[in-house]
Design a protein around this motif. Structure first.
Motif, mmCIF file in Angstrom:
data_model
loop_
_atom_site.group_PDB
_atom_site.id
_atom_site.type_symbol
_atom_site.label_atom_id
_atom_site.label_comp_id
_atom_site.label_asym_id
_atom_site.label_seq_id
_atom_site.Cartn_x
_atom_site.Cartn_y
_atom_site.Cartn_z
ATOM 1 N N HIS A 43 -42.937 49.306 35.907
ATOM 2 C CA HIS A 43 -42.409 49.077 34.563
ATOM 3 C C HIS A 43 -40.937 48.669 34.579
ATOM 4 O O HIS A 43 -40.465 48.040 33.631
ATOM 5 C CB HIS A 43 -42.575 50.333 33.721
ATOM 6 C CG HIS A 43 -43.989 50.606 33.330
ATOM 7 N ND1 HIS A 43 -44.595 49.912 32.307
ATOM 8 C CD2 HIS A 43 -44.912 51.456 33.820
ATOM 9 C CE1 HIS A 43 -45.844 50.347 32.168
ATOM 10 N NE2 HIS A 43 -46.061 51.276 33.084
ATOM 11 N N LEU A 44 -40.212 49.058 35.626
ATOM 12 C CA LEU A 44 -38.803 48.721 35.747
ATOM 13 C C LEU A 44 -38.531 48.288 37.182
ATOM 14 O O LEU A 44 -38.918 48.987 38.119
ATOM 15 C CB LEU A 44 -37.920 49.929 35.408
ATOM 16 C CG LEU A 44 -37.985 50.443 33.973
ATOM 17 C CD1 LEU A 44 -37.253 51.770 33.863
ATOM 18 C CD2 LEU A 44 -37.403 49.435 33.006
ATOM 19 N N VAL A 45 -37.878 47.162 37.339
ATOM 20 C CA VAL A 45 -37.550 46.662 38.669
ATOM 21 C C VAL A 45 -36.064 46.338 38.725
ATOM 22 O O VAL A 45 -35.583 45.488 37.966
ATOM 23 C CB VAL A 45 -38.373 45.410 39.019
ATOM 24 C CG1 VAL A 45 -37.980 44.900 40.400
ATOM 25 C CG2 VAL A 45 -39.867 45.713 38.966
ATOM 26 N N CYS A 60 -31.989 45.006 35.740
ATOM 27 C CA CYS A 60 -33.208 45.801 35.605
ATOM 28 C C CYS A 60 -34.140 45.060 34.666
ATOM 29 O O CYS A 60 -33.845 44.934 33.474
ATOM 30 C CB CYS A 60 -32.889 47.185 35.060
ATOM 31 S SG CYS A 60 -34.348 48.166 34.646
ATOM 32 N N THR A 61 -35.245 44.597 35.203
ATOM 33 C CA THR A 61 -36.235 43.869 34.406
ATOM 34 C C THR A 61 -37.327 44.835 33.990
ATOM 35 O O THR A 61 -37.882 45.559 34.833
ATOM 36 C CB THR A 61 -36.814 42.708 35.200
ATOM 37 O OG1 THR A 61 -35.743 41.841 35.597
ATOM 38 C CG2 THR A 61 -37.789 41.909 34.343
ATOM 39 N N ALA A 62 -37.634 44.844 32.699
ATOM 40 C CA ALA A 62 -38.551 45.830 32.149
ATOM 41 C C ALA A 62 -39.882 45.228 31.722
ATOM 42 O O ALA A 62 -39.952 44.065 31.315
ATOM 43 C CB ALA A 62 -37.901 46.507 30.941
ATOM 44 N N SER A 63 -40.923 46.035 31.813
ATOM 45 C CA SER A 63 -42.220 45.651 31.260
ATOM 46 C C SER A 63 -42.130 45.712 29.738
ATOM 47 O O SER A 63 -41.150 46.206 29.179
ATOM 48 C CB SER A 63 -43.297 46.615 31.745
ATOM 49 O OG SER A 63 -43.076 47.909 31.182
ATOM 50 N N GLU A 64 -43.177 45.218 29.078
ATOM 51 C CA GLU A 64 -43.203 45.253 27.619
ATOM 52 C C GLU A 64 -43.050 46.684 27.113
ATOM 53 O O GLU A 64 -42.282 46.969 26.193
ATOM 54 C CB GLU A 64 -44.523 44.652 27.136
ATOM 55 C CG GLU A 64 -44.546 44.317 25.663
ATOM 56 C CD GLU A 64 -43.774 43.050 25.348
ATOM 57 O OE1 GLU A 64 -43.801 42.102 26.151
ATOM 58 O OE2 GLU A 64 -43.140 43.025 24.281
#
Length: 119
Positions: free
Chosen positions: A3-5, A22-26
């Protein structure tokens, strides 16, 4: 599902800069609060900075004036701009998302990105 990268960690010298992403899921991106935590070797995890949906931000005293948290909602990405880095900033940095700014209130955690500051 991750969910978070996080990304952007690395090794820099004292006084240098890094920008963590930090790239997040929906699901994670819809959280009320997104934050950065860090954990140095042999130390407890500590909060670094947080940003709420309305734009309110919080910073640990140790990073005020040096770090800036921001987010790009369209990209579902949060950033941590780190300037004037010190050896004591060396740690694994974790992105988190949840209800409010406390580890127990975070529903999603990334795996972390390592930041190493050398003198």
């Amino acid at each position: 599902q991750d969910h978070l990268v996080e990304s952007g960690g690395g090794a820099v010298q004292v006084g240098g800069s890094l920008r963590l992403s930090c790239t997040a899921s929906e699901n994670a991106a819809s959280s009320n609060c997104m934050a950065w935590f860090r954990q140095a070797p042999g130390k407890d995890r500590e909060g670094v900075a947080a940003i709420y949906t309305g734009g309110t931000t919080y910073y640990a005293d140790s990073v005020k004036g040096r770090f800036t948290i921001s987010q790009d909602n369209a990209k579902k990405t949060m950033y941590l701009q780190m300037n004037s880095l010190k050896p004591e900033d060396t740690a694994m940095y974790y992105c988190a998302a949840g209800r409010f700014y406390a580890p127990s209130a975070m529903d999603y955690w990334g795996k972390g990105t390592l930041v190493t500051i050398s003198s």
